[in-house]
Every structure is written in structure tokens, then in C-alpha cells.
Design an enzyme around this catalytic site. Structure first.
Site, PDB file in Angstrom:
ATOM      1  N   HIS A 166       0.841  -1.225   0.000  1.00  0.00           N
ATOM      2  CA  HIS A 166       0.000   0.000   0.000  1.00  0.00           C
ATOM      3  C   HIS A 166       0.867   1.264   0.000  1.00  0.00           C
ATOM      4  O   HIS A 166       0.413   2.319   0.434  1.00  0.00           O
ATOM      5  CB  HIS A 166      -0.957   0.044   1.196  1.00  0.00           C
ATOM      6  CG  HIS A 166      -1.676  -1.239   1.469  1.00  0.00           C
ATOM      7  ND1 HIS A 166      -2.938  -1.498   0.981  1.00  0.00           N
ATOM      8  CD2 HIS A 166      -1.294  -2.359   2.130  1.00  0.00           C
ATOM      9  CE1 HIS A 166      -3.317  -2.720   1.363  1.00  0.00           C
ATOM     10  NE2 HIS A 166      -2.327  -3.262   2.050  1.00  0.00           N
ATOM     11  N   SER A 287      14.850  22.400 -14.779  1.00  0.00           N
ATOM     12  CA  SER A 287      13.681  23.247 -14.987  1.00  0.00           C
ATOM     13  C   SER A 287      14.160  24.598 -15.493  1.00  0.00           C
ATOM     14  O   SER A 287      15.198  25.098 -15.065  1.00  0.00           O
ATOM     15  CB  SER A 287      12.935  23.432 -13.666  1.00  0.00           C
ATOM     16  OG  SER A 287      12.166  24.615 -13.708  1.00  0.00           O
ATOM     17  N   LYS A 293      15.895  22.222  -9.565  1.00  0.00           N
ATOM     18  CA  LYS A 293      15.183  21.003  -9.942  1.00  0.00           C
ATOM     19  C   LYS A 293      15.989  20.059 -10.815  1.00  0.00           C
ATOM     20  O   LYS A 293      16.758  20.466 -11.672  1.00  0.00           O
ATOM     21  CB  LYS A 293      13.882  21.351 -10.688  1.00  0.00           C
ATOM     22  CG  LYS A 293      12.907  22.080  -9.850  1.00  0.00           C
ATOM     23  CD  LYS A 293      11.701  21.344  -9.344  1.00  0.00           C
ATOM     24  CE  LYS A 293      11.128  20.228 -10.102  1.00  0.00           C
ATOM     25  NZ  LYS A 293       9.742  20.440 -10.428  1.00  0.00           N
ATOM     26  N   GLU A 300       9.318   9.391 -16.538  1.00  0.00           N
ATOM     27  CA  GLU A 300       7.929   9.806 -16.791  1.00  0.00           C
ATOM     28  C   GLU A 300       7.501   9.430 -18.210  1.00  0.00           C
ATOM     29  O   GLU A 300       6.369   8.999 -18.454  1.00  0.00           O
ATOM     30  CB  GLU A 300       7.790  11.313 -16.584  1.00  0.00           C
ATOM     31  CG  GLU A 300       7.980  11.723 -15.129  1.00  0.00           C
ATOM     32  CD  GLU A 300       8.145  13.231 -14.985  1.00  0.00           C
ATOM     33  OE1 GLU A 300       7.148  13.894 -14.733  1.00  0.00           O
ATOM     34  OE2 GLU A 300       9.271  13.729 -15.150  1.00  0.00           O
TER      35      GLU A 300
END
Ligand code: ARG
Length: 467
Positions: A166, A287, A293, A300
Site C-alpha cells: 500500500h 527546470s 530542480k 515519466e
């Protein structure tokens, strides 16, 4: 070959005999597949050479014509590979583009090539050959990914990390064990690929339009020449069947699903909050506005490619589901789905292999997280069963009270005092502290397939012998 060198204005030169006028512009547009099936040129030429050779061997065409055909086809292969071939949409597809060019090159002998075959068995052949090669490529790429995981697993057989259910801390595991979970998944994918290669290893050529042919062809000869195990056994099925493409897409979808789960873990692990891994610069981006970042874009995109690949499977299943036997033009829509999925899968496996090989494992962060969240609670319960003779259910209850006490004191289980623990159950002794560390926890799980480093090393050796 210049575009439309032939007079294709009035009607199609390949099948236009009974047609008085050419197709409406929109008809040509919806009908043409050359824009994408030109990818099959090498398979088409290989198939035609095998077919012509068989026709000559059987005395169906003359040897001289066969020689001209083979020479012409080899010339076309070089023209295409040199980028000198002009593809014509008026000639619909790769089969007719090549045949028309063959006629330019060798004259009337070209017209003998299409004896005892149809574009229906021709396209079934070309596409099967293409999918077979793609499956072979997929098999070796999966082997590369598995090898990357085996190396990381070996390196981190002793590295502890939290195991999750979970996405909540469950029990400590080793990072090596977690890596080996992916080896199992990609190993199954590779088995599926191997089975699919066996399933499709039958030659369609010679099924002709759908009914076979009256010519004395030798389908065993062409099957052998093209590297197939044997010819297909039913000509109607042969030109109707796209199971091999569906099987490729199903396997691709399952593999992509595995890749996507891994991508998701990489995204989570590389957040500052988790901090389990650091992606290499080679597989992350920055970024344009936030200088701090480092984004896991490759992971992704792997996750997103899964959507495309699954979409291709659903598209082809839907294209095929209502088709009567035998060939229908609907089946022309099979190729783009497979080509797109194949490209996406290749990219996803390659990117993932690079990420897995390159990423830095932050063992300190993993270890700190492994001990938090009362991850050794089961070990305390097991100790009570083993050393104090409690039934597991009672041990579970006692441990629950210990967790509640630790929670109220905002400390770990191992930080409770012996008095605290004995206040919950008198049978507890100082020996219990030996099982409350994460290292002791993982080392104890020596059941077959368990997370103990000794067990993980056995599984690595098992895979190394098979990779
Ligand atoms: N371009 C066609 C396809 O990909 C080739 C087969 C055409 N057959 C036919 N009977 N029109 O399916």
C-alpha cells in the site's frame, strides 16, 4: 524511378484491367499504405526472391526470368537503401511500388513474379517477418535490461531498504531483492517473447488470395528459405490471421506495464522526500525556472509510453474483432499500431536500461527509512512465537501494544527499554533486541525466494546461469 512514371492516371496499372477510370483523390488517400508500409521493403524483397526462386525450381517460370527478377529486386534493395527510390502513392503500397519498379528495370519478366501469390499472402509474409525480427530484437533488449538489474542486485544484495505494501512501510527488504523482482518480471516478458517467436514461425507465402493455388508450388521450400520452421497449414486462416501482431502487442503491453511500474518507483524514489536514488544527469532534465530542480523526465516518458502501447493493442483488437474470414482491407490498419508500439517499447527498454545502470543508490537514506515506521514489528511478533511460545495471534496483539507504546514515546521499537517491553509481556528478554534491527530482520528471511542476502545471491546465480 520518378513519381508516376507509369500511366496511372486512368486506372491502376496493377489491378486496373477492369476499371475505366482512376480512383477519386480521397479514395487514393484512404487506400494508400505506402506512407507506412515502406518499412517492410526488405522483407518484401526477401519474400519475392524466395518466391521467384521456388517458382523457377518448380518449373513454373523460366530460370532466365528468375535471374532477371532476382537481380532487379537486389537493385531495388540498393536503391531504397541509398535513398534513391521514389515511392508513389498511386501505387498504393510497398508491394506494388516494388513490382512497378521491377517492371521498369527488367521489363515483361517482372510480370511473372506475381504468379501463384497474392498481395494477401505477400503482406502476411512481410509483416510476419518484420514482427519476428522485432521480437528477436526485443528479446535481446530485455536480456540487456535483466543484466543491468542483475549487476545492481549483486552490488546491493546487502543494502537494506523499506519494503512496502500500500506504499506504506511494511518490512525491511534488500535493494538487491527489489531489483530481482524486476528480473523476474522482465524474465517472464522475455519468455513470452520466445514463445511468440515459436508461435509465428510458420510461412504464409503460397496461401495466395485465400484458397491456395493450382500451380505446383513448394511451400516447404519457401518456408525454409525464409527461415521459418514450416508453412502454415490453412490458406484461409493464413491471410486472415493477425494473431502474431496481437501477440506482439500483448507482450509489449505487459512489458510496458512492468516498465511503467518501475518508472513510477524511480519517480517516487528520486524525490527529495524519499531520496533513495539519484538519477544521473544523463537521464534527467532541469527546470527552466527553478534552478534547484532535477526532473525524472525519462522515467515519466517511459510511464507514458505504456499508454500508447496499450492503445495500440486495443486498436488492433478492435480492428480485428468483427472481421469475417478471409482478408479484409481493415487489416491494413495493423501496421502503424505495431510499428508505433515497437518504437515506443524499444525506447522505453533502452531508457530504462540506461537509468538502472546509471542511478546512484543512496544506501544511507534507504537504511534510515528501512528502520522507520516500526518495520521490524513482525520480527518482534515472530520472536514471541519462537522464544516465548506464544500463538502468532497473541504475539501480534502484544506487538501491537509495543508499537502503540513506542508511538506514544515517539521512538522506535528498538529504543524501548527492556522494562517497557516486559511491562507489556513478562516473557520478553534482552535477546529480543537482536531481532529488532533491520539487518537481523532481513538476514532472518531465508525462506526460498525470501529477502535474506544469502537467498538473493542464490537467485542472482540462478539467473546468471540463464541470462
Ligand atoms: N496494402 C495491403 C495491406 O496492407 C496489402 C494487401 C492488399 N490486398 C488486397 N486484396 N487489396 O493489407
Amino acid at each position: 524511378m520518378a513519381e508516376d512514371i507509369k500511366d496511372t492516371k486512368s486506372s491502376n496499372q496493377m489491378w486496373g484491367g477492369r476499371f475505366a477510370s482512376g480512383p477519386a483523390a480521397i479514395m487514393e488517400e484512404i487506400n494508400a499504405s505506402i506512407g507506412f508500409d515502406k518499412k517492410l521493403y526488405a522483407q518484401d524483397i526477401r519474400g519475392s526472391i524466395a518466391h521467384a526462386t521456388m517458382l523457377a525450381h518448380q518449373g513454373i517460370i523460366g530460370t532466365e526470368d528468375k535471374d532477371k527478377i532476382v537481380h532487379g529486386l537486389n537493385t531495388i534493395l540498393s536503391e531504397i537503401e541509398a535513398g534513391q527510390f521514389v515511392f508513389s502513392r498511386k501505387l498504393e503500397d510497398i508491394h506494388m511500388n516494388i513490382e512497378a519498379r521491377l517492371a521498369d528495370l527488367i521489363g515483361p519478366a517482372a510480370g511473372r513474379l506475381h504468379t501463384a501469390r497474392s498481395r494477401n499472402d505477400q503482406v502476411a509474409l512481410d509483416f510476419r517477418l518484420w514482427v519476428k525480427e522485432e521480437l528477436q530484437k526485443t528479446e535481446s533488449m530485455l536480456t540487456g535490461l535483466i543484466a543491468a538489474f542483475l549487476d545492481r542486485a549483486e552490488e546491493h544484495a546487502d543494502t537494506v531498504m523499506p519494503g512496502f505494501t500500500h506504499l506504506q512501510t511494511a518490512q525491511p527488504v534488500t535493494f538487491g531483492h527489489h531489483c530481482m523482482a524486476y528480473v523476474e518480471m522482465f524474465g517472464r516478458d522475455r519468455q513470452r517473447v520466445r514463445h511468440a517467436i515459436e508461435h509465428l514461425d510458420e510461412s504464409p507465402i503460397g496461401a495466395a488470395a485465400l484458397a491456395g493455388t493450382g500451380y505446383n508450388i513448394d511451400r516447404h521450400m519457401t518456408a525454409k528459405a525464409l527461415g521459418f520452421r514450416e508453412p502454415t497449414r490453412n490458406s484461409i486462416d493464413t491471410v486472415s490471421d493477425r494473431d502474431f501482431a496481437l501477440e506482439f502487442l500483448s507482450i509489449a503491453s505487459i512489458a510496458a506495464t512492468h516498465l511503467s511500474r518501475l518508472a513510477e518507483e524511480i519517480v517516487i524514489w528520486s524525490t527529495p522526500q524519499f531520496g533513495f536514488i539519484r538519477l544521473s544527469d544523463a537521464f534527467s532534465t532541469g527546470s527552466s525556472i527553478m534552478p534547484q530542480k532535477k526532473n525524472p523526465d525519462a522515467a515519466e516518458l517511459v510511464r507514458a509510453k505504456t499508454g500508447r502501447i496499450n492503445g495500440s493493442l486495443i486498436a488492433l483488437l478492435t480492428i480485428m474483432k468483427g472481421l469475417p474470414l478471409a482478408y479484409s482491407k481493415d487489416m491494413q490498419e495493423d501496421k502503424e499500431q505495431v510499428f508505433d508500439a515497437a518504437e515506443s517499447l524499444e525506447l522505453a527498454i533502452a531508457a530504462m536500461t540506461g537509468m538502472v545502470r546509471d542511478m546512484t543508490i543512496r544506501t544511507d537514506r534507504m537504511k534510515a527509512a528501512a528502520g522507520s515506521g516500526y518495520s521490524t514489528a513482525t520480527d518482534l511478533a515472530d520472536w514471541l512465537v519462537r522464544e516465548a511460545g506464544l500463538p502468532f495471534r497473541d504475539a501480534h496483539h502484544v506487538t501491537g501494544r509495543a508499537v502503540a507504546l513506542a508511538e506514544s514515546k515517539t521512538c522506535d521499537l528498538a529504543e524501548l527499554s527492556l522494562e517497557d517491553l516486559q511491562g507489556i509481556h513478562a516473557a520478553i528478554t534482552a535477546d529480543v533486541f537482536n531481532v529488532l534491527t533491520v539487518e537481523a530482520s532481513v538476514a532472518s528471511r531465508r525462506s526460498f525466494g525470501g529477502t535474506a542476502p544469502s537467498e538473493v545471491r542464490k537467485q542472482i546465480a540462478w539467473w546468471r546461469a540463464r541470462n
